[in-house]
Write a protein that holds these residues in place. Structure first.
Motif, PDB file in Angstrom:
ATOM      1  N   GLY A   3       3.836  -0.665   3.490  1.00  0.00           N
ATOM      2  CA  GLY A   3       4.572   0.271   2.662  1.00  0.00           C
ATOM      3  C   GLY A   3       5.260  -0.425   1.504  1.00  0.00           C
ATOM      4  O   GLY A   3       5.814  -1.527   1.662  1.00  0.00           O
TER       5      GLY A   3
ATOM      6  N   PRO B 144      -0.931   5.972  -1.721  1.00  0.00           N
ATOM      7  CA  PRO B 144      -0.257   6.567  -0.569  1.00  0.00           C
ATOM      8  C   PRO B 144      -1.232   6.885   0.561  1.00  0.00           C
ATOM      9  O   PRO B 144      -2.364   7.324   0.326  1.00  0.00           O
ATOM     10  CB  PRO B 144       0.350   7.853  -1.148  1.00  0.00           C
ATOM     11  CG  PRO B 144       0.515   7.569  -2.608  1.00  0.00           C
ATOM     12  CD  PRO B 144      -0.683   6.729  -2.966  1.00  0.00           C
TER      13      PRO B 144
ATOM     14  N   HIS C  20      -2.557   0.158  -5.095  1.00  0.00           N
ATOM     15  CA  HIS C  20      -1.474   0.969  -4.544  1.00  0.00           C
ATOM     16  C   HIS C  20      -2.004   2.380  -4.315  1.00  0.00           C
ATOM     17  O   HIS C  20      -2.574   2.990  -5.217  1.00  0.00           O
ATOM     18  CB  HIS C  20      -0.308   0.988  -5.536  1.00  0.00           C
ATOM     19  CG  HIS C  20       0.867   1.830  -5.126  1.00  0.00           C
ATOM     20  ND1 HIS C  20       0.848   3.214  -5.156  1.00  0.00           N
ATOM     21  CD2 HIS C  20       2.113   1.488  -4.698  1.00  0.00           C
ATOM     22  CE1 HIS C  20       2.021   3.673  -4.757  1.00  0.00           C
ATOM     23  NE2 HIS C  20       2.806   2.645  -4.484  1.00  0.00           N
TER      24      HIS C  20
ATOM     25  N   GLU D  81      -2.127  10.860   9.155  1.00  0.00           N
ATOM     26  CA  GLU D  81      -1.597   9.599   8.634  1.00  0.00           C
ATOM     27  C   GLU D  81      -1.403   8.591   9.760  1.00  0.00           C
ATOM     28  O   GLU D  81      -1.663   7.397   9.591  1.00  0.00           O
ATOM     29  CB  GLU D  81      -0.282   9.856   7.896  1.00  0.00           C
ATOM     30  CG  GLU D  81      -0.453  10.652   6.609  1.00  0.00           C
ATOM     31  CD  GLU D  81       0.852  10.850   5.879  1.00  0.00           C
ATOM     32  OE1 GLU D  81       1.642   9.882   5.788  1.00  0.00           O
ATOM     33  OE2 GLU D  81       1.105  11.977   5.398  1.00  0.00           O
TER      34      GLU D  81
ATOM     35  N   ALA E 224       2.163  12.510  -3.119  1.00  0.00           N
ATOM     36  CA  ALA E 224       0.792  12.498  -2.615  1.00  0.00           C
ATOM     37  C   ALA E 224       0.478  13.718  -1.762  1.00  0.00           C
ATOM     38  O   ALA E 224      -0.613  14.290  -1.858  1.00  0.00           O
ATOM     39  CB  ALA E 224       0.568  11.211  -1.812  1.00  0.00           C
TER      40      ALA E 224
ATOM     41  N   TRP F 280      10.189   4.597  -0.004  1.00  0.00           N
ATOM     42  CA  TRP F 280       8.763   4.290  -0.017  1.00  0.00           C
ATOM     43  C   TRP F 280       8.077   5.106  -1.108  1.00  0.00           C
ATOM     44  O   TRP F 280       8.230   6.321  -1.182  1.00  0.00           O
ATOM     45  CB  TRP F 280       8.130   4.614   1.334  1.00  0.00           C
ATOM     46  CG  TRP F 280       8.724   3.894   2.508  1.00  0.00           C
ATOM     47  CD1 TRP F 280       9.364   4.442   3.568  1.00  0.00           C
ATOM     48  CD2 TRP F 280       8.737   2.479   2.734  1.00  0.00           C
ATOM     49  NE1 TRP F 280       9.788   3.466   4.454  1.00  0.00           N
ATOM     50  CE2 TRP F 280       9.416   2.247   3.954  1.00  0.00           C
ATOM     51  CE3 TRP F 280       8.245   1.374   2.015  1.00  0.00           C
ATOM     52  CZ2 TRP F 280       9.599   0.970   4.474  1.00  0.00           C
ATOM     53  CZ3 TRP F 280       8.435   0.109   2.539  1.00  0.00           C
ATOM     54  CH2 TRP F 280       9.101  -0.081   3.749  1.00  0.00           C
ATOM     55  N   ASP F 281       7.312   4.422  -1.963  1.00  0.00           N
ATOM     56  CA  ASP F 281       6.579   5.135  -3.012  1.00  0.00           C
ATOM     57  C   ASP F 281       5.072   5.114  -2.766  1.00  0.00           C
ATOM     58  O   ASP F 281       4.285   5.614  -3.573  1.00  0.00           O
ATOM     59  CB  ASP F 281       6.890   4.561  -4.401  1.00  0.00           C
ATOM     60  CG  ASP F 281       6.433   3.111  -4.568  1.00  0.00           C
ATOM     61  OD1 ASP F 281       5.751   2.580  -3.669  1.00  0.00           O
ATOM     62  OD2 ASP F 281       6.749   2.510  -5.612  1.00  0.00           O
ATOM     63  N   GLY F 282       4.647   4.542  -1.652  1.00  0.00           N
ATOM     64  CA  GLY F 282       3.225   4.495  -1.323  1.00  0.00           C
ATOM     65  C   GLY F 282       2.917   3.269  -0.484  1.00  0.00           C
ATOM     66  O   GLY F 282       3.822   2.671   0.113  1.00  0.00           O
ATOM     67  N   THR F 283       1.650   2.880  -0.435  1.00  0.00           N
ATOM     68  CA  THR F 283       1.210   1.754   0.374  1.00  0.00           C
ATOM     69  C   THR F 283       0.358   0.811  -0.465  1.00  0.00           C
ATOM     70  O   THR F 283      -0.421   1.266  -1.307  1.00  0.00           O
ATOM     71  CB  THR F 283       0.379   2.255   1.579  1.00  0.00           C
ATOM     72  OG1 THR F 283       1.206   3.068   2.415  1.00  0.00           O
ATOM     73  CG2 THR F 283      -0.162   1.097   2.405  1.00  0.00           C
TER      74      THR F 283
END
Length: 281
Positions: A78, A46, A44, A58, A130, A89-92
């Motif tokens: 995501g 961002p 995980h 991005e 992030a 969304w908390d990241g990727t």
């Protein structure tokens, strides 16, 4: 690494992103203590951290990621969790293929469901995410390798995204001082397993950095895991480990020419009568 993309019509930017993600994936694998290389690994992270590290926007990272995903080299998407009844969304998530001939990289269902950032609600409320972290790194003029070390730390321990950059003379962006371990060790036995694993990873990296022994991160993490196991058996191992680390931190400060502080920690644990217990658990 190049064998994974032989014959694929990739742009220069996609090759660079693939190199970066492959390096991250291998280092994440090492930090997690895997003995064998799997077909792929998922972590995980961002997009803002990858973009800042590579000096891309991005949007450009997303476009290059789509190119890599079309060829099965990665899968990304995501990741969201509920905050106040809303999905944010908390990241990727990134799944990166590591072996030639393996199936295309895939993120498993349990990896989509996993809560990678348990403290995300606090991060969201304080706006410590992030982009905030990357702005800190850039403002402190951290070098490329220092930025990579912090990006890797966030991939290994997603909860560390909200931790401020340690202020040090060389502005290297390395893990926070190991003295923080002294405040978290006693609580490891009562922590949720997911939170405990992330704390131990963070603490092991911080300790290895302070002891100038980055090759022994897995060893220090193992000591902490086994100390928790022994604590459940009624042994006072966390307190003994805490005291030994505290003594070595003082030794490092008072003895600048100390050559092998990691070996000194082992000696301190032996003197406390717990080293054999920890390695036998």
């Amino acid at each position: 690494m190049t064998a994974l993309r032989d014959g694929l019509p990739l742009t220069v930017g996609a090759v660079r992103l693939h190199d970066a993600l492959h390096r991250l994936a291998r280092d994440v694998l090492h930090e997690r203590g895997h003995r064998a290389v799997p077909d792929s690994v998922t972590f995980h992270l961002p997009v803002a951290l990858i973009a800042g590290w590579l000096e891309y926007t991005e949007r450009h990272v997303y476009r290059l990621a789509d190119e890599l995903q079309a060829h099965g080299l990665i899968q990304s998407g995501g990741h969201a969790q509920k905050v106040g009844g809303r999905a944010l969304w908390d990241g990727t998530l990134w799944a990166v293929r590591l072996r030639s001939g393996a199936a295309p990289a895939r993120i498993r269902a349990d990896e989509w469901r996993h809560m990678w950032r348990p403290a995300f609600l606090a991060d969201y409320r304080t706006k410590c995410g992030a982009k905030w972290l990357m702005s800190q790194l850039l403002a402190m003029q951290v070098g490329p390798e220092g930025i990579y070390d912090r990006v890797l730390r966030c991939a290994v321990d997603p909860g560390s995204v909200s931790q401020p950059v340690a202020s040090s003379p060389d502005m290297s962006g390395e893990p926070a001082p190991a003295r923080e371990i002294l405040y978290t060790l006693p609580s490891l036995a009562d922590a949720h397993p997911d939170a405990r694993n992330m704390l131990i990873t963070r603490n092991a990296r911080a300790l290895a950095f302070t002891l100038r022994d980055m090759g022994s991160v897995a060893f220090y993490a193992g000591l902490m895991h086994r100390a928790v196991t022994a604590e459940y058996r009624g042994l006072n191992t966390l307190n003994a480990l805490q005291n030994a680390i505290q003594r070595v931190l003082v030794d490092v400060q008072e003895w600048p020419d100390l050559k092998r502080p990691g070996a000194l920690l082992v000696t301190r644990l032996r003197e406390a009568g717990v080293y054999d217990v920890l390695t036998a658990v």
